[in-house]
Every structure is written in C-alpha cells, then in structure tokens.
Design a protein around this motif. Structure first.
Motif, PDB file in Angstrom:
ATOM      1  N   GLU A  39      58.658 -27.920  31.374  1.00 61.66           N
ATOM      2  CA  GLU A  39      60.017 -27.705  30.883  1.00 61.66           C
ATOM      3  C   GLU A  39      60.345 -28.669  29.741  1.00 61.66           C
ATOM      4  N   GLU A  40      59.908 -29.903  29.872  1.00 58.99           N
ATOM      5  CA  GLU A  40      60.116 -30.898  28.819  1.00 58.99           C
ATOM      6  C   GLU A  40      59.476 -30.425  27.511  1.00 58.99           C
ATOM      7  N   LEU A  41      58.281 -29.890  27.600  1.00 58.95           N
ATOM      8  CA  LEU A  41      57.570 -29.428  26.411  1.00 58.95           C
ATOM      9  C   LEU A  41      58.159 -28.140  25.850  1.00 58.95           C
ATOM     10  N   ALA A  42      58.569 -27.224  26.713  1.00 60.47           N
ATOM     11  CA  ALA A  42      59.092 -25.940  26.251  1.00 60.47           C
ATOM     12  C   ALA A  42      60.257 -26.116  25.294  1.00 60.47           C
ATOM     13  N   VAL A  43      61.093 -27.099  25.541  1.00 63.65           N
ATOM     14  CA  VAL A  43      62.242 -27.367  24.675  1.00 63.65           C
ATOM     15  C   VAL A  43      61.780 -27.644  23.250  1.00 63.65           C
ATOM     16  N   MET A  83      48.641 -27.609  36.629  1.00 61.71           N
ATOM     17  CA  MET A  83      49.468 -26.415  36.674  1.00 61.71           C
ATOM     18  C   MET A  83      49.484 -25.800  35.276  1.00 61.71           C
ATOM     19  N   LYS A  84      49.159 -24.526  35.223  1.00 68.98           N
ATOM     20  CA  LYS A  84      49.136 -23.860  33.932  1.00 68.98           C
ATOM     21  C   LYS A  84      50.426 -23.084  33.699  1.00 68.98           C
ATOM     22  N   TYR A  85      50.894 -23.173  32.467  1.00 72.81           N
ATOM     23  CA  TYR A  85      52.097 -22.484  32.024  1.00 72.81           C
ATOM     24  C   TYR A  85      51.823 -21.860  30.672  1.00 72.81           C
ATOM     25  N   VAL A  86      52.515 -20.761  30.415  1.00 78.03           N
ATOM     26  CA  VAL A  86      52.465 -20.134  29.105  1.00 78.03           C
ATOM     27  C   VAL A  86      53.852 -20.260  28.487  1.00 78.03           C
ATOM     28  N   ILE A  87      53.873 -20.694  27.247  1.00 75.83           N
ATOM     29  CA  ILE A  87      55.106 -20.694  26.466  1.00 75.83           C
ATOM     30  C   ILE A  87      55.018 -19.484  25.548  1.00 75.83           C
ATOM     31  N   LEU A  88      55.940 -18.546  25.726  1.00 77.46           N
ATOM     32  CA  LEU A  88      55.988 -17.331  24.922  1.00 77.46           C
ATOM     33  C   LEU A  88      57.097 -17.478  23.885  1.00 77.46           C
ATOM     34  N   ILE A  89      56.758 -17.250  22.638  1.00 81.89           N
ATOM     35  CA  ILE A  89      57.731 -17.364  21.551  1.00 81.89           C
ATOM     36  C   ILE A  89      58.188 -15.958  21.183  1.00 81.89           C
ATOM     37  N   HIS A  90      59.470 -15.678  21.374  1.00 84.94           N
ATOM     38  CA  HIS A  90      60.051 -14.385  21.020  1.00 84.94           C
ATOM     39  C   HIS A  90      60.861 -14.568  19.744  1.00 84.94           C
ATOM     40  N   SER A  91      60.650 -13.683  18.781  1.00 80.52           N
ATOM     41  CA  SER A  91      61.318 -13.815  17.501  1.00 80.52           C
ATOM     42  C   SER A  91      61.404 -12.455  16.840  1.00 80.52           C
TER      43      SER A  91
END
Length: 127
Positions: free
Chosen positions: A104-108, A1-9
């Motif tokens: 979700e574990e990684l996104a944190v 399963m592919k997910y993108v983590i987007l960093i907003h700053s």
C-alpha cells in the motif's frame, strides 16, 4: 507476498508515460513534471535493487486489444477496448514485498495525475 499494481489511464493520444498525454499532468509546471519523473525512476531503481520490483510493462493502445470470451459454440473474439470503459489498463508492475502495508505504501507512489492505480494481491495457490 506478491502484489500487482495496475495503472488505469486514458491518455489522448495513447502513449507512455501516460502523464505526457494527460491534461491533469500537463497542467503541472514542466519542472515539477520532470522532478516527478526523476523521482519515479529513482524509486523503480531502488525497488529493483531491493528485489521488491519483479517486473512491469507499459501496454499498447487499447484500440489494438482483442477480447476473447468463451461461448458454448466456441470462443468468440472481438476488438477491444471495452466500449463502456473510460479508463483502460495502461500498464502493470509486479511487486514481491514483506506485507500488505508495504504494498500500500508503494502503490501511492505509482499514482499519477489523471491515472487510477489498483493494488491487487496475487492469488495464493493452495499447496
């Protein structure tokens, strides 16, 4: 399963890592910031070795962004960033993990002081 983590700053001035420019991060003791950087780099290396990290990039200053919108008379280009935004997309990481729970574990672990992290599944195309 592919997910993108987007960093907003919204670091001032714009730069990477964004924590070097965010008041919330700079308020932490230098030693704590350094430990966090070492731990983050180690996590990225572990995710690369495991094959879960597929890539990622820091993005340039949003003032250099160009927005393109379709219009009946033709595509309209305007300078970025979005005027109403206080946070801008600073970078992204592409993951390929076994489950949403793992994502979700990684996104944190990607959330830093002053940043907002968005986890979004990649779209699954119907075959």
């Amino acid at each position: 399963m592919k997910y993108v983590i987007l960093i907003h700053s919204n670091p001032q001035p714009w730069g990477h890592p964004t924590g070097n420019f965010m008041p919330e991060a700079l308020a932490r003791p230098q030693e704590e910031r350094e430990r966090g950087g070492v731990a983050f780099d180690a996590m990225l290396e572990e995710l690369s070795k495991s094959g879960e990290l597929k890539g990622g990039e820091a993005l340039g200053d949003p003032v250099s962004a160009r927005l393109y919108r379709w219009d009946v008379s033709g595509t309209v280009a305007t300078d970025g960033p979005y005027a109403e935004s206080k946070e801008h997309l600073a970078g992204f990481f592409l993951l390929d993990v076994a489950s949403q729970e793992r994502a979700e574990e990684l996104a944190v672990s990607f959330a830093g002081p002053g940043d907002t992290v968005e986890l979004r599944p990649a779209y699954v195309w119907e075959q």
